[in-house]
Design an enzyme around this catalytic site. Sequence first.
Site, short mmCIF file in Angstrom:
data_model
loop_
_atom_site.label_atom_id
_atom_site.label_comp_id
_atom_site.label_asym_id
_atom_site.label_seq_id
_atom_site.Cartn_x
_atom_site.Cartn_y
_atom_site.Cartn_z
N ARG A 101 0.83 -1.19 0.00
CA ARG A 101 0.00 0.00 0.00
C ARG A 101 0.87 1.25 0.00
O ARG A 101 1.95 1.27 0.58
CB ARG A 101 -0.91 0.02 1.24
CG ARG A 101 -2.14 -0.88 1.13
CD ARG A 101 -3.00 -0.80 2.37
NE ARG A 101 -2.33 -1.37 3.52
CZ ARG A 101 -1.75 -0.66 4.47
NH1 ARG A 101 -1.80 0.67 4.46
NH2 ARG A 101 -1.13 -1.25 5.47
N TYR B 233 -2.01 -3.52 -6.82
CA TYR B 233 -1.64 -4.34 -5.67
C TYR B 233 -2.58 -4.23 -4.48
O TYR B 233 -2.95 -3.13 -4.07
CB TYR B 233 -0.23 -3.97 -5.19
CG TYR B 233 0.27 -4.96 -4.17
CD1 TYR B 233 0.82 -6.17 -4.58
CD2 TYR B 233 0.14 -4.71 -2.81
CE1 TYR B 233 1.24 -7.11 -3.65
CE2 TYR B 233 0.56 -5.65 -1.87
CZ TYR B 233 1.10 -6.83 -2.30
OH TYR B 233 1.51 -7.75 -1.38
N LYS C 295 -9.45 -2.56 2.28
CA LYS C 295 -9.17 -1.41 3.14
C LYS C 295 -10.00 -0.18 2.73
O LYS C 295 -10.48 0.57 3.57
CB LYS C 295 -7.68 -1.09 3.14
CG LYS C 295 -6.80 -2.25 3.61
CD LYS C 295 -7.16 -2.65 5.00
CE LYS C 295 -6.63 -3.91 5.58
NZ LYS C 295 -5.38 -4.42 5.69
N HIS D 220 -10.17 -2.60 12.10
CA HIS D 220 -9.06 -3.41 11.56
C HIS D 220 -8.78 -4.54 12.55
O HIS D 220 -7.74 -4.53 13.22
CB HIS D 220 -7.84 -2.50 11.38
CG HIS D 220 -6.77 -3.08 10.53
ND1 HIS D 220 -5.46 -2.62 10.57
CD2 HIS D 220 -6.78 -4.08 9.62
CE1 HIS D 220 -4.73 -3.31 9.71
NE2 HIS D 220 -5.49 -4.20 9.12
N SER E 180 -1.05 -3.78 10.17
CA SER E 180 -0.76 -4.75 9.12
C SER E 180 0.54 -5.48 9.42
O SER E 180 1.50 -4.88 9.90
CB SER E 180 -0.62 -4.03 7.78
OG SER E 180 -1.82 -3.39 7.45
N CYS F 156 1.33 -7.75 11.65
CA CYS F 156 1.71 -7.95 13.06
C CYS F 156 1.12 -9.24 13.60
O CYS F 156 0.99 -9.41 14.82
CB CYS F 156 1.26 -6.78 13.92
SG CYS F 156 2.27 -5.30 13.68
N ASP G 161 -8.87 -10.01 9.52
CA ASP G 161 -8.38 -8.66 9.21
C ASP G 161 -9.37 -7.54 9.53
O ASP G 161 -8.96 -6.48 9.96
CB ASP G 161 -8.01 -8.59 7.72
CG ASP G 161 -7.17 -7.36 7.37
OD1 ASP G 161 -6.32 -6.97 8.19
OD2 ASP G 161 -7.37 -6.79 6.28
N ARG H 250 2.18 -12.23 -0.59
CA ARG H 250 0.87 -12.57 -0.01
C ARG H 250 0.28 -13.83 -0.60
O ARG H 250 0.64 -14.26 -1.70
CB ARG H 250 -0.10 -11.41 -0.31
CG ARG H 250 0.32 -10.07 0.29
CD ARG H 250 -0.28 -9.87 1.64
NE ARG H 250 0.23 -8.71 2.35
CZ ARG H 250 -0.34 -8.23 3.44
NH1 ARG H 250 -1.43 -8.78 3.92
NH2 ARG H 250 0.19 -7.19 4.08
O1 SAT Z 1 -2.54 -4.45 1.13
S1 SAT Z 1 -3.58 -4.72 2.14
O2 SAT Z 1 -4.06 -3.45 2.69
O3 SAT Z 1 -4.68 -5.44 1.57
C1 SAT Z 1 -2.92 -5.64 3.39
C2 SAT Z 1 -2.53 -4.86 4.58
O4 SAT Z 1 -1.73 -3.93 4.48
O5 SAT Z 1 -3.02 -5.19 5.67
MN MN Z 2 -4.84 -5.52 7.50
#
Ligand code: SAT
Ligand code: MN
Length: 584
Positions: free
Chosen positions: A69, A197, A206, A226, A248, A250, A275, A367
């Site tokens: 991101r 991405y 998100k 989140h 994210s 963690c 998530d 991922r």
């Molecule tokens: O790239 S995403 O936002 O889907 C994954 C993340 O950063 O938690």
């Molecule tokens: Mn996340």
Amino acid sequence: MTNHQKLTAWVDEMVRLCKPDRVVWCDGSEDEKRRLTADALRSGDLEELNQEKLPGCYLHHSALNDVARTEHLTYICTPTKDETGPTNNWMEPGEAYRTLGGLFDGSMKGRTMYVVPFVMGPARSPFSKVVVELTDSLYVALNIRIISRMGKVALDMLGETGEFTKALHSKGDLDMARRFICHFPQDNTIWSIGSGYGGNALLGKKCMALRIASCLGRQEGWLAEHMLIVGIENPKGETSYVAAAFPSACGKTNLAMLVPPASLPGYKIWTVGDDIAWLRIGPDGRLWAINPEAGFFGVAPGTNKKSNPNALATVQKNSIYTNVALLPDKTVWWEGMDGAPPEKCLDWKNEPWTPASKEKAAHPNSRFTAPASQCPSISPEWENPAGVPITAIIFGGRRSQTIPLVFESFNWQHGVFVGATMSSETTAAAIGAVGVVRRDPMAMLPFCGYNMGDYLSHWIGMGDKIKHPPKIFNVNWFRTGPDGKFLWPGFGDNLRVLLWILDRCEGRGPAVKTPIGLIPTPDALNLTGLNIDPEALRTLLHVDRAAWQAELDDQKTFFNKLGDRMSPVLTNEHAALSQRLRNA
Ligand code: SAT
Ligand code: MN
């Protein structure tokens, strides 16, 4: 496919803007999946993996500059900057539509526009929402198919007049100089261009389920968070659910799929979500949570038989891997997988790699995208339209110092303060330096769709409305000793902390009162079968006054940044903490 006139009119308008060669409406069928996959193999969006060992699995390589991101290119577009607040980037809506409109103009020439309708939340749940994403990325369409309920189900839910989030996405030219991820809460609209991405492009995740949904939640009286959602079943067969917020990368996915250690027999863990949680007050006055997603977009590196056997089992079929390494037998590899590194493979950039290579074989933010239904620990309740009742809320960050393994807040307001003062060392999930401590309230800093001060006030206000509020806790699995090694084993052993938390919710479990909250006495945690150095445990449960003074100052700096929208309840909590530390 639909008689929803507003939807077809909007699609027509966006087609006129983006000028695709073709428009394809996605119905979510198996037949369509086969067709889209074949197209993606032909276009190079996907590469086929070993279909005997990994049936239905494919590999995707992102562009080299498009691996996480990009928070600095992510905007909330509200009429005034104040509505967006000091922690978000702001663009005036008219300017945003003009700037991005220029980039979208003709962006799909020579390409296909996929019209991808999907439901966020269980089918037939009154809490679910419909999103329609228009995208020129096959990878995006195929990912959405996994992480949401996609196709006809969404159009059926919409009927002829239903509300939906309008999400427009184009890869554009993938140049960061022309990459923008813009949210228009007052129009229930998202425009994203220049990235293919993850959270930049899978707009249901998100962008909608957190940024737009947080705005809807504020208006409608609920919370979009989140958070993972997990059920803990005790040996008597009783299950309690907790929701836990971490930034994210963690370990949310690992905690959501935890495998109890052999030394704690009779416990079971049930995964509801890994998530995002949408939380509402139920008719019984408790807080109830649904997982708006239908799949996992999890971090691959570090996933192995010990850290997360359930995730590993989940991704053996029907999964898309992004930016992992490719082995000669067309299976996949990443750093931290079981066993020795391969003698050779192709790295995430598709270049030859050996253990002597300096760079990592898999990108640190590589991922997997996998259907939740394939997870061995998936909860029988995960698609319950009413959600699951939440007993405890847990906040946690990645902090090598200062923050103890676990503490309990004194009450809802103090718990919201604990969430508001969360902080974490940054990870590879977003572009930028890794390992820097930043304040990240409720792990929502990059995902809150409106003014953070108002968001925190909304949390305080929810407390007044919940008759039986969950207790709020803070955890930190990541504290290290002088040698830089983690003091707590983490993973399955985190259940020991969860059990203390549940004990506390039932009015049991010894605790000592400290200035920051209630901390377990060393014998309060069930440590049966765990070989942990008593000194490490002491450090894990220790509140260091000097370190907390520095923490207080940093909290204050952050609160000051939120300006006059900051909740006075929370500034009072800060003063009270300061006082308690002085008196201790
Ligand atoms: O790239 S995403 O936002 O889907 C994954 C993340 O950063 O938690
Ligand atoms: Mn996340």
